[in-house]
Design an enzyme around this catalytic site. Structure first.
Site, short mmCIF file in Angstrom:
data_model
loop_
_atom_site.label_atom_id
_atom_site.label_comp_id
_atom_site.label_asym_id
_atom_site.label_seq_id
_atom_site.Cartn_x
_atom_site.Cartn_y
_atom_site.Cartn_z
N THR A 1 39.03 40.33 18.91
CA THR A 1 38.44 41.29 19.20
C THR A 1 39.19 42.73 19.25
O THR A 1 40.39 42.60 19.46
CB THR A 1 37.63 41.21 20.72
N GLU B 1 32.46 37.94 19.43
CA GLU B 1 32.17 36.54 20.18
C GLU B 1 30.88 35.96 19.96
O GLU B 1 30.49 34.87 20.00
CB GLU B 1 32.10 36.74 21.72
N LYS C 1 28.10 56.87 36.53
CA LYS C 1 27.80 56.39 37.51
C LYS C 1 27.66 57.65 38.70
O LYS C 1 28.44 58.17 39.31
CB LYS C 1 28.45 55.32 38.68
N TRP D 1 22.65 55.05 37.80
CA TRP D 1 23.24 54.89 36.40
C TRP D 1 22.70 55.89 35.38
O TRP D 1 21.65 55.80 35.26
CB TRP D 1 23.27 53.48 35.95
P1 ADP Z 1 34.90 45.14 20.04
O1 ADP Z 1 35.62 44.74 18.83
O2 ADP Z 1 34.82 46.87 20.03
O3 ADP Z 1 34.69 44.40 21.33
P2 ADP Z 1 32.38 44.06 18.55
O4 ADP Z 1 32.69 44.72 17.26
O5 ADP Z 1 32.77 42.69 19.17
O6 ADP Z 1 33.47 44.83 19.15
O7 ADP Z 1 31.34 44.96 19.41
C1 ADP Z 1 30.40 44.66 20.38
C2 ADP Z 1 30.07 45.43 21.08
O8 ADP Z 1 29.47 46.66 20.19
C3 ADP Z 1 28.92 45.18 21.81
O9 ADP Z 1 29.24 44.38 23.02
C4 ADP Z 1 28.08 46.33 22.35
O10 ADP Z 1 28.66 46.97 23.43
C5 ADP Z 1 28.35 47.33 21.07
N1 ADP Z 1 27.18 47.34 19.97
C6 ADP Z 1 26.98 46.49 19.09
N2 ADP Z 1 25.73 46.73 18.68
C7 ADP Z 1 25.33 47.73 19.08
C8 ADP Z 1 23.81 48.29 19.14
N3 ADP Z 1 22.92 48.05 18.11
N4 ADP Z 1 23.69 49.34 20.28
C9 ADP Z 1 24.56 49.44 21.38
N5 ADP Z 1 25.81 49.05 21.40
C10 ADP Z 1 26.20 47.81 20.31
#
Ligand code: ADP
Length: 554
Positions: free
Chosen positions: A194, A339, A450, A455
């Site tokens: 990640t 994940e 917040k 929110w």
């Molecule tokens: P990182 O490596 O930044 O943790 P990931 O590539 O695993 O990232 O990204 C996952 C996160 O990206 C999600 O948990 C969410 O917050 C955000 N995300 C992914 N797709 C979308 C979407 N279509 N709309 C809003 N947020 C998104």
């Protein structure tokens, strides 16, 4: 009279483990002449077929064994989307090794940390990463072999890397007389870390089983809905979450693949999409922003591209509309995460929505979508109590399924929580789910604003701002407020040549959102920082505007 048996009747089907190698073997046998086209780092175009790719993947498996790699060893990659990277995906996983893709856009210290944590034994990298790897090498404790993904003609005359190997020489030295082994489908196939916006990155370890199941899920009509008549260009990088699974699903369905290499600017992408008659693509919103700007400036259209998946960050509705109305490209909004391999939800209509007018249909398609089979989801409050699916209640989004992680690489602590007697993975996203099962993300839990205990969704604010014709990009962040604790500040990049004042932009929010949610201020900037995966770097923006004094602060 009925008889009962103490042992349940066993199914009498062939017991064949779900192997990643079988995806490529299938393509070689049933779509053998289908092409894989790559724009190389070297600048030219390379094309060959699934049949040739499968053979070279076998040669690579032989070469890695000759280098002394054993089952379970990690092979790191620092590489763009291209055919050699594709061969490494299969040559490693297919032979029982673990493909560890590393994001080259991370800070060098993070790359070294990740390679050491995974204990990569071999590191394969593209030509333009040679200076980076030379710099990193003294810190890479486990790497025994460095492999430059190029041919002899492009090998450097001198390098500080000990015993630097040439990819083409390694592959060409082998005869390809190699049979893909069959083993436990739960064996690790690849690792992706990640991005780790806070703390050290964590490794998600995918298995053969999870990857093959995810490929079936990806291809389904209400997911990406791709097939043998598609030409797919994944803009999403193979170095992060396996390009959303496209390099596995494409051979499964026998679709032509087009890899853009490092050439991701609007002009290069447009040329490649046109030249290779691409029908389907996938990428994060920022990539489309670049492509749309270029196409508009040049007055260009897309003659074959009909659909694209957009995800990784919320796709602004204005972007969806531009792609659809100005360019005839259908947008499939998708949500997922590292994940989750990564696919979780995709926005597609149900039969019951056929009678709705275009605007109402659009409002559904703007959401992050419904879960595909293989993923279940729920929303819970801060006490872990499940919340209703009414489209209003918003809470912490949790998921479960065979392609969702149950633990991180080498981490003792479990990331899971229990709900209804089952284990769920908390995503860190805040979302609402409506009666029809469509999920809508409000925010990442750490990005929500917040204000006086209520929110405000930063995504909602950004979507409205992005609909203003003078806005190129917008990010809403929490800014300290003496009375309300936090209030929204909008950080905006104007379109080139456009004039726009803060007052004009804030007036645009009137009637589009509740009055108390309208941002308190607008800060205009030349550029918004992005993470290594193309997301807006909210953390950095919050730091940058830490001292910002809101006009409402009194
Ligand atoms: P990182 O490596 O930044 O943790 P990931 O590539 O695993 O990232 O990204 C996952 C996160 O990206 C999600 O948990 C969410 O917050 C955000 N995300 C992914 N797709 C979308 C979407 N279509 N709309 C809003 N947020 C998104």
């Amino acid at each position: 009279m009925t008889t009962t048996s103490a042992t349940p009747l066993r199914g009498q089907m062939m017991d064949m483990p779900l192997m990643i190698s079988s995806l490529l073997v299938h393509a070689a046998r049933h779509a053998g002449d289908t092409e894989i086209v790559s724009k190389r780092v070297e600048g030219d175009i390379h094309r060959y077929t699934y049949r040739a790719a499968e053979r070279r993947a076998r040669q690579l498996a032989q070469a890695l064994a000759r280098l002394g790699c054993h089952a379970g060893d990690r092979v790191g990659t620092l590489a763009w989307n291209g055919y050699r990277h594709f061969e490494i995906y299969y040559g490693t996983s297919g032979s029982g090794l673990v493909c560890h893709t590393i994001n080259p856009r991370l800070f060098p210290e993070q790359i070294a940390w990740i390679a050491n944590d995974a204990e990569d034994r071999v590191l394969c990298f593209d030509l333009n990463f040679l200076p980076l790897v030379e710099k990193l090498a003294p810190q890479l404790a486990s790497v025994q072999h460095y492999v430059l993904m190029t041919d002899r003609a492009h090998m450097p005359a001198s390098t500080t890397l000990p015993g630097l190997l040439c990819y083409e020489e390694l592959v060409e030295a082998e005869d390809g007389e190699y049979a893909w082994p069959s083993f436990d489908e739960n064996t690790a196939s690849s690792i992706c870390y990640t991005s780790g916006t806070t703390g050290n990155p964590k490794g998600a370890v995918y298995s053969h089983r999870s990857t093959v199941l995810h490929s079936y899920g990806l291809a389904m009509p209400d997911a990406m809905g791709v097939g043998a008549r598609d030409v797919i260009l994944p803009v999403v990088p193979m170095f992060h979450v396996n390009a959303w699974g496209v390099p596995y699903a494409a051979p499964m369905i026998g679709a032509k693949l087009v890899f853009p290499g490092p050439h991701l600017d609007g002009k290069s992408l447009h040329e490649l999409l046109e030249a290779e008659r691409v029908t389907f693509s996938a990428g994060v919103p920022t990539v489309w922003l670049g492509l749309i700007t270029y196409a508009k400036q040049q007055g260009l259209q897309f003659s074959t591209l009909r659909r694209t998946v957009i995800g990784g960050s919320a796709c602004p509705p204005a972007m969806m509309k531009t792609l659809e109305q100005d360019f005839g490209i259908e947008v499939i909004h998708a949500w997922g995460m590292t994940e989750m391999s990564p696919l979780g939800t995709l926005a597609r209509l149900k039969a019951k929505h056929a009678g709705l007018d275009a605007e109402a249909q659009h409002r559904i398609l703007e959401k992050q979508g419904k879960a595909i089979y293989g993923v279940d989801m729920a929303i819970v409050d801060d006490d872990g109590q499940e919340l209703p699916w009414d489209g209003r209640a918003s809470g912490n989004l949790v998921v479960r399924g065979p392609w969702v992680i149950q633990s991180y690489f080498r981490r003792e602590d479990s990331p899971l929580m229990t709900l209804g007697g089952q284990a769920w993975f908390p995503t860190g996203d805040v979302a609402a789910i409506d009666e029809d099962g469509y999920m809508q993300i409000t925010d990442r839990s750490k990005d929500v604003i917040k204000s006086g205990g209520e929110w405000i969704s930063s995504i909602d604010l950004e979507n409205i701002a992005m609909a203003h014709p003078a806005v190129h990009e917008a990010a809403a962040i929490a800014c300290h407020h003496p009375k309300w604790d936090e209030r929204p500040l909008l950080v905006v990049v104007r379109k080139p040549g456009a004039s726009l004042t803060a007052a004009e932009l804030l007036a645009f929010f009137d009637g589009r959102i509740a009055k108390w949610q309208i941002p308190d201020d607008v800060a205009f900037v030349d550029e918004i920082p992005h993470t290594a995966t193309g997301k807006i770097q909210k953390l950095k923006l919050r730091e940058q505007f830490k001292g910002h004094r809101l006009p409402t602060a009194g």
